[in-house]
Design a protein around this motif. Sequence first.
Motif, mmCIF file in Angstrom:
data_model
loop_
_atom_site.group_PDB
_atom_site.id
_atom_site.type_symbol
_atom_site.label_atom_id
_atom_site.label_comp_id
_atom_site.label_asym_id
_atom_site.label_seq_id
_atom_site.Cartn_x
_atom_site.Cartn_y
_atom_site.Cartn_z
ATOM 1 N N TYR A 9 -4.629 -4.838 -7.674
ATOM 2 C CA TYR A 9 -6.051 -4.467 -7.408
ATOM 3 C C TYR A 9 -6.506 -4.559 -6.017
ATOM 4 O O TYR A 9 -7.197 -3.663 -5.809
ATOM 5 C CB TYR A 9 -6.835 -5.494 -8.298
ATOM 6 C CG TYR A 9 -6.838 -5.301 -9.843
ATOM 7 C CD1 TYR A 9 -7.439 -3.928 -10.503
ATOM 8 C CD2 TYR A 9 -5.899 -6.028 -10.515
ATOM 9 C CE1 TYR A 9 -7.283 -4.055 -11.884
ATOM 10 C CE2 TYR A 9 -5.866 -5.664 -11.987
ATOM 11 C CZ TYR A 9 -6.436 -4.882 -12.767
ATOM 12 O OH TYR A 9 -6.326 -4.747 -13.844
ATOM 13 N N ASP A 10 -6.245 -5.657 -5.438
ATOM 14 C CA ASP A 10 -6.493 -5.687 -3.985
ATOM 15 C C ASP A 10 -5.673 -4.515 -3.217
ATOM 16 O O ASP A 10 -6.424 -3.792 -2.381
ATOM 17 C CB ASP A 10 -5.726 -6.978 -3.301
ATOM 18 C CG ASP A 10 -6.703 -8.029 -3.798
ATOM 19 O OD1 ASP A 10 -7.563 -8.023 -4.396
ATOM 20 O OD2 ASP A 10 -5.990 -9.198 -3.707
ATOM 21 N N LEU A 55 -10.904 6.169 -7.209
ATOM 22 C CA LEU A 55 -11.278 5.559 -8.509
ATOM 23 C C LEU A 55 -11.789 6.457 -9.514
ATOM 24 O O LEU A 55 -12.961 6.968 -9.255
ATOM 25 C CB LEU A 55 -12.107 4.172 -8.313
ATOM 26 C CG LEU A 55 -12.540 3.425 -9.431
ATOM 27 C CD1 LEU A 55 -11.430 2.722 -10.423
ATOM 28 C CD2 LEU A 55 -13.627 2.353 -9.069
ATOM 29 N N ALA A 107 -4.229 0.681 -13.563
ATOM 30 C CA ALA A 107 -3.708 -0.503 -12.484
ATOM 31 C C ALA A 107 -2.572 -0.956 -12.965
ATOM 32 O O ALA A 107 -1.613 -1.201 -12.233
ATOM 33 C CB ALA A 107 -4.817 -1.430 -12.263
ATOM 34 N N GLU A 134 0.823 -1.068 0.194
ATOM 35 C CA GLU A 134 0.119 -0.266 0.031
ATOM 36 C C GLU A 134 0.964 1.125 -0.145
ATOM 37 O O GLU A 134 0.570 2.123 -0.831
ATOM 38 C CB GLU A 134 -0.915 0.018 1.264
ATOM 39 C CG GLU A 134 -1.836 -0.966 1.088
ATOM 40 C CD GLU A 134 -3.069 -1.026 2.345
ATOM 41 O OE1 GLU A 134 -4.040 -1.498 2.396
ATOM 42 O OE2 GLU A 134 -2.307 -0.784 3.404
ATOM 43 N N TYR A 186 -6.939 5.656 -11.431
ATOM 44 C CA TYR A 186 -6.770 5.681 -9.945
ATOM 45 C C TYR A 186 -5.818 6.775 -9.744
ATOM 46 O O TYR A 186 -4.620 6.959 -10.359
ATOM 47 C CB TYR A 186 -6.128 4.530 -9.310
ATOM 48 C CG TYR A 186 -6.690 3.267 -9.450
ATOM 49 C CD1 TYR A 186 -7.690 2.718 -8.689
ATOM 50 C CD2 TYR A 186 -6.569 2.483 -10.544
ATOM 51 C CE1 TYR A 186 -8.575 1.700 -8.719
ATOM 52 C CE2 TYR A 186 -7.397 1.367 -10.849
ATOM 53 C CZ TYR A 186 -8.312 0.894 -10.025
ATOM 54 O OH TYR A 186 -8.994 -0.269 -10.064
ATOM 55 N N ILE A 223 -8.460 2.829 -1.428
ATOM 56 C CA ILE A 223 -9.652 3.461 -1.623
ATOM 57 C C ILE A 223 -10.547 3.174 -0.164
ATOM 58 O O ILE A 223 -11.094 4.305 0.355
ATOM 59 C CB ILE A 223 -10.134 2.697 -2.495
ATOM 60 C CG1 ILE A 223 -9.675 3.335 -3.943
ATOM 61 C CG2 ILE A 223 -12.060 3.468 -2.800
ATOM 62 C CD1 ILE A 223 -10.388 2.511 -5.351
ATOM 63 N N ARG A 224 -10.662 2.057 0.435
ATOM 64 C CA ARG A 224 -11.185 2.021 1.445
ATOM 65 C C ARG A 224 -10.523 2.908 2.561
ATOM 66 O O ARG A 224 -11.338 3.489 3.477
ATOM 67 C CB ARG A 224 -11.305 0.431 2.172
ATOM 68 C CG ARG A 224 -12.384 -0.456 1.385
ATOM 69 C CD ARG A 224 -12.302 -1.800 2.065
ATOM 70 N NE ARG A 224 -11.124 -2.425 2.327
ATOM 71 C CZ ARG A 224 -10.423 -3.301 1.595
ATOM 72 N NH1 ARG A 224 -11.029 -3.584 0.223
ATOM 73 N NH2 ARG A 224 -9.220 -3.434 1.708
ATOM 74 N N LEU A 283 -5.108 -1.428 -4.435
ATOM 75 C CA LEU A 283 -5.848 -0.263 -4.730
ATOM 76 C C LEU A 283 -7.247 -0.104 -3.665
ATOM 77 O O LEU A 283 -7.442 0.828 -3.521
ATOM 78 C CB LEU A 283 -5.956 -0.111 -6.352
ATOM 79 C CG LEU A 283 -4.771 0.183 -7.021
ATOM 80 C CD1 LEU A 283 -4.824 -0.070 -8.426
ATOM 81 C CD2 LEU A 283 -4.251 1.779 -6.808
ATOM 82 N N GLU A 284 -7.755 -1.447 -4.037
ATOM 83 C CA GLU A 284 -9.095 -1.223 -3.094
ATOM 84 C C GLU A 284 -8.724 -0.797 -1.649
ATOM 85 O O GLU A 284 -9.639 -0.210 -1.009
ATOM 86 C CB GLU A 284 -9.686 -2.670 -3.431
ATOM 87 C CG GLU A 284 -10.246 -2.983 -4.824
ATOM 88 C CD GLU A 284 -10.981 -4.276 -4.896
ATOM 89 O OE1 GLU A 284 -11.085 -4.752 -3.721
ATOM 90 O OE2 GLU A 284 -11.419 -4.659 -5.834
ATOM 91 N N GLY A 285 -7.695 -1.362 -1.143
ATOM 92 C CA GLY A 285 -7.208 -1.230 0.408
ATOM 93 C C GLY A 285 -7.199 0.226 0.462
ATOM 94 O O GLY A 285 -7.874 0.770 1.593
#
Length: 305
Positions: free
Chosen positions: A50-51, A64, A35, A20, A72, A57-58, A53-55
């Motif tokens: 992808y995982d 996004l 990505a 991250e 991103y 974003i959370r 980037l999702e982290g």
Amino acid sequence: MQTDDRRAADLEELGLTNYEARVYLALIRRDVFTAAEVAREAGVPRQRVYDVLEGLIRRQLAVLHPGRVAGYSAIAPDTAVERLIEQQRRSLGRLERLSTELARELTPTFDSGRTHTDPLDYVEVLRDANDIGERFARLQTTAERELLSFSKPPWFTPPENLAGLEASARLHAAGRTVRSLYSREVLEDPALVEVMHLFVDAGEEIRIADELPLKMIIADGSTVLCDMPDPVARDSATTSLCIRHPSLAEALALTFHSIWDRSLTLSEALKDRQPTESAAGAATGSAAAGSLEVSKAAEPDDSQA
């Protein structure tokens, strides 16, 4: 590269994973990344990006941009750092509440455990000769105030008891007490008498008793190591007990001092033994002379034959 590594480590301190942190540092270099591009830029495996980037974003550290090819981008560093700090504050608050509750739940069990004691947890049973020797040496090495000992066969002699010589010298130099009572048999061995003189030179006080009940050492008025010969097993079989109990040590110390007060010093015992040896020698000589006279009387007298 070293700067990025340091910044990534700082971000990890604030709660990000290594991937991250690396992806965020890549995102701030440009307005928008795909990505695949950010994976290449950050050196992160594409199947993992992808995982990651999702982290981000959370955590509200990345945004996004939907489209035919999703993009991103990173939020501003000052905002990102503030959000990370706030997340750490919330996490710390949860930990404080959890720790308070956990301590409250565990305290009764801890208090209950303090009231339960094994009646023999202060007694250590030693049967191996090496273990006994090591414990004997350790008691002498760690003694700080006093060593009192009953010494009877079998004896330890240097270099086997170098710890004892060093302890005697150390405690004597500090004005402490080192006293040993030996059973009278020790006087029969000149080598052991020399050993006792070594200990006297080191500062140990020695006296000779007619008999001693057992072999024992008392350290600092609190710990006792004593030999308990097995009355059933083979002659050499013995069990040693190491007992950490001040009341027992005090009782045995009274026994020690009672025998000490009525025992001879080493020099007195050696002087006392010399006349006995001389008398024994004289008795042997008289017996030999008597035997010679009897022999002469038994010879025939040629003048009367």
